[in-house]
Design a protein around this motif. Structure first.
Motif, PDB file in Angstrom:
ATOM      1  N   LEU A 136       4.406  -6.129   6.295  1.00 34.73           N
ATOM      2  CA  LEU A 136       3.426  -6.342   7.356  1.00 34.73           C
ATOM      3  C   LEU A 136       2.142  -5.565   7.073  1.00 34.73           C
ATOM      4  O   LEU A 136       2.195  -4.467   6.515  1.00 34.73           O
ATOM      5  CB  LEU A 136       3.993  -5.881   8.705  1.00 34.73           C
ATOM      6  CG  LEU A 136       5.247  -6.577   9.213  1.00 34.73           C
ATOM      7  CD1 LEU A 136       5.823  -5.805  10.394  1.00 34.73           C
ATOM      8  CD2 LEU A 136       4.929  -8.001   9.618  1.00 34.73           C
ATOM      9  N   PRO A 137       0.992  -6.101   7.478  1.00 33.13           N
ATOM     10  CA  PRO A 137      -0.264  -5.354   7.304  1.00 33.13           C
ATOM     11  C   PRO A 137      -0.351  -4.208   8.305  1.00 33.13           C
ATOM     12  O   PRO A 137       0.121  -4.316   9.440  1.00 33.13           O
ATOM     13  CB  PRO A 137      -1.339  -6.410   7.577  1.00 33.13           C
ATOM     14  CG  PRO A 137      -0.667  -7.387   8.499  1.00 33.13           C
ATOM     15  CD  PRO A 137       0.774  -7.426   8.078  1.00 33.13           C
ATOM     16  N   GLN A 143      -3.599  -1.208   3.461  1.00 34.01           N
ATOM     17  CA  GLN A 143      -2.229  -1.074   2.992  1.00 34.01           C
ATOM     18  C   GLN A 143      -1.268  -1.907   3.843  1.00 34.01           C
ATOM     19  O   GLN A 143      -1.633  -2.445   4.889  1.00 34.01           O
ATOM     20  CB  GLN A 143      -1.806   0.395   3.016  1.00 34.01           C
ATOM     21  CG  GLN A 143      -2.551   1.270   2.022  1.00 34.01           C
ATOM     22  CD  GLN A 143      -2.090   2.708   2.074  1.00 34.01           C
ATOM     23  OE1 GLN A 143      -2.104   3.337   3.127  1.00 34.01           O
ATOM     24  NE2 GLN A 143      -1.676   3.231   0.929  1.00 34.01           N
ATOM     25  N   PHE A 144      -0.014  -1.978   3.361  1.00 29.53           N
ATOM     26  CA  PHE A 144       1.026  -2.740   4.036  1.00 29.53           C
ATOM     27  C   PHE A 144       2.243  -1.848   4.258  1.00 29.53           C
ATOM     28  O   PHE A 144       2.518  -0.942   3.463  1.00 29.53           O
ATOM     29  CB  PHE A 144       1.451  -3.952   3.201  1.00 29.53           C
ATOM     30  CG  PHE A 144       0.376  -4.986   3.029  1.00 29.53           C
ATOM     31  CD1 PHE A 144       0.353  -6.121   3.813  1.00 29.53           C
ATOM     32  CD2 PHE A 144      -0.618  -4.817   2.073  1.00 29.53           C
ATOM     33  CE1 PHE A 144      -0.639  -7.077   3.654  1.00 29.53           C
ATOM     34  CE2 PHE A 144      -1.609  -5.762   1.903  1.00 29.53           C
ATOM     35  CZ  PHE A 144      -1.625  -6.897   2.702  1.00 29.53           C
ATOM     36  N   ALA A 145       2.967  -2.118   5.334  1.00 28.05           N
ATOM     37  CA  ALA A 145       4.241  -1.442   5.584  1.00 28.05           C
ATOM     38  C   ALA A 145       5.371  -2.366   5.157  1.00 28.05           C
ATOM     39  O   ALA A 145       5.324  -3.577   5.410  1.00 28.05           O
ATOM     40  CB  ALA A 145       4.383  -1.090   7.057  1.00 28.05           C
ATOM     41  N   VAL A 146       6.367  -1.806   4.495  1.00 23.63           N
ATOM     42  CA  VAL A 146       7.559  -2.557   4.116  1.00 23.63           C
ATOM     43  C   VAL A 146       8.722  -1.999   4.928  1.00 23.63           C
ATOM     44  O   VAL A 146       9.139  -0.857   4.724  1.00 23.63           O
ATOM     45  CB  VAL A 146       7.859  -2.436   2.609  1.00 23.63           C
ATOM     46  CG1 VAL A 146       9.056  -3.305   2.240  1.00 23.63           C
ATOM     47  CG2 VAL A 146       6.645  -2.827   1.783  1.00 23.63           C
ATOM     48  N   VAL A 158       9.959  -1.018  -5.063  1.00 25.00           N
ATOM     49  CA  VAL A 158       8.548  -1.374  -5.148  1.00 25.00           C
ATOM     50  C   VAL A 158       8.016  -0.885  -6.486  1.00 25.00           C
ATOM     51  O   VAL A 158       8.354   0.214  -6.944  1.00 25.00           O
ATOM     52  CB  VAL A 158       7.734  -0.771  -3.975  1.00 25.00           C
ATOM     53  CG1 VAL A 158       7.833   0.743  -3.944  1.00 25.00           C
ATOM     54  CG2 VAL A 158       6.267  -1.194  -4.062  1.00 25.00           C
ATOM     55  N   PHE A 159       7.222  -1.733  -7.121  1.00 27.06           N
ATOM     56  CA  PHE A 159       6.569  -1.342  -8.369  1.00 27.06           C
ATOM     57  C   PHE A 159       5.083  -1.186  -8.099  1.00 27.06           C
ATOM     58  O   PHE A 159       4.409  -2.128  -7.672  1.00 27.06           O
ATOM     59  CB  PHE A 159       6.792  -2.379  -9.469  1.00 27.06           C
ATOM     60  CG  PHE A 159       6.094  -2.024 -10.754  1.00 27.06           C
ATOM     61  CD1 PHE A 159       6.653  -1.100 -11.625  1.00 27.06           C
ATOM     62  CD2 PHE A 159       4.870  -2.585 -11.075  1.00 27.06           C
ATOM     63  CE1 PHE A 159       6.005  -0.755 -12.803  1.00 27.06           C
ATOM     64  CE2 PHE A 159       4.211  -2.251 -12.245  1.00 27.06           C
ATOM     65  CZ  PHE A 159       4.785  -1.330 -13.113  1.00 27.06           C
ATOM     66  N   THR A 206       8.438   2.062   3.721  1.00 35.09           N
ATOM     67  CA  THR A 206       7.471   2.683   2.834  1.00 35.09           C
ATOM     68  C   THR A 206       6.138   1.972   3.005  1.00 35.09           C
ATOM     69  O   THR A 206       6.059   0.914   3.638  1.00 35.09           O
ATOM     70  CB  THR A 206       7.933   2.615   1.361  1.00 35.09           C
ATOM     71  OG1 THR A 206       7.092   3.462   0.564  1.00 35.09           O
ATOM     72  CG2 THR A 206       7.857   1.197   0.819  1.00 35.09           C
ATOM     73  N   VAL A 207       5.101   2.557   2.450  1.00 34.86           N
ATOM     74  CA  VAL A 207       3.760   1.973   2.504  1.00 34.86           C
ATOM     75  C   VAL A 207       3.361   1.565   1.091  1.00 34.86           C
ATOM     76  O   VAL A 207       3.562   2.326   0.136  1.00 34.86           O
ATOM     77  CB  VAL A 207       2.744   2.979   3.085  1.00 34.86           C
ATOM     78  CG1 VAL A 207       1.334   2.404   3.034  1.00 34.86           C
ATOM     79  CG2 VAL A 207       3.118   3.340   4.515  1.00 34.86           C
TER      80      VAL A 207
END
Length: 235
Positions: A136-137, A143-146, A158-159, A206-207
């Motif tokens: 999500l933004p 940035q985005f939140a996962v 995440v890479f 995470t962000v």
């Protein structure tokens, strides 16, 4: 990709693949472990994405059915609640250094596990792991939140071009302990009667930055890159 005219075309925005890493019989050509009990789904939109992967526990048709039911139930529930609900979702935000974390995201992800589990029971499925990630933004940020909920040993990573690869779901297992590949850690489906095994049910977040790659894997991938499992290191 949402609204894509052809679903089987590769895309730089979202992509998934499911294949067997088991050995193939030299005579009859059959692959050990068939049918493949892994399943996945991705729904990517302009500024958000929902990613789900499931790994049927053990082999056989029931495991395959469980994984597919879990993915379908989770994806259908999330899409209905996020994009087709007639009532707006009431969201409470927690502000941490200008990062807004939606508690409703985890509420929905956890509720989707109930739907996934019930779908397995409705179709007489077996057991399966499940890992669901919602990207999500963030408000007032690029940035985005996962947000991730997982049960079992299907993990999320995440890479980053700046920081390399890192696991997001480290809270779901003891990274210091030796990996027991026979124990998934938890599973949806009728483990105890009609109840699931939620021993390692974990919420993670995470962000990430634009350009980062979020990816989910079953243990068939993550174990083969685990230096302890592959005997390249000792825990």
């Amino acid at each position: 990709i949402a609204d894509a005219p052809t679903w089987n075309c590769k895309s730089r925005k979202a992509y998934g693949i499911c294949m067997s890493l088991y050995d193939q019989h030299p005579i009859n050509g059959k692959i050990s472990g068939d049918p493949i009990a892994d399943s996945f789904a991705i729904c990517a939109r302009t500024n958000n994405a929902l990613m789900i992967v499931a790994d049927g526990v053990n082999w056989g048709e029931k495991s395959k059915m469980a994984a597919r039911c879990a993915v379908y139930g989770c994806m259908h529930f999330m899409n209905q609640k996020l994009f087709h609900s007639t009532k707006p979702i009431k969201t409470t935000h927690v502000c941490l250094d200008n990062i807004y974390i939606s508690e409703s995201a985890f509420d929905l992800l956890l509720a989707s596990l109930d739907t996934a589990h019930q779908k397995i029971l409705d179709h007489d499925g077996g057991l399966t792991t499940l890992c669901a990630a919602l990207v999500l933004p963030l408000k007032e940020s690029k940035q985005f939140a996962v947000c991730i909920v997982n049960v079992g040993d299907s993990l999320a990573f995440v890479f980053s071009k700046n920081h390399g690869a890192r696991e997001i779901t480290t809270g779901s297992h003891d990274i210091q302990a030796e990996r027991d590949i026979r124990d998934a850690g938890g599973a949806l489906g009728p483990v105890n009667g009609t109840d699931p095994e939620l021993h390692n049910l974990t919420c993670s977040m995470t962000v990430v930055d634009p350009g980062d790659i979020v990816y989910l894997t079953t243990d068939g991938i993550s174990d083969n890159f685990d230096p302890v499992v592959t005997k390249l290191a000792v825990a």
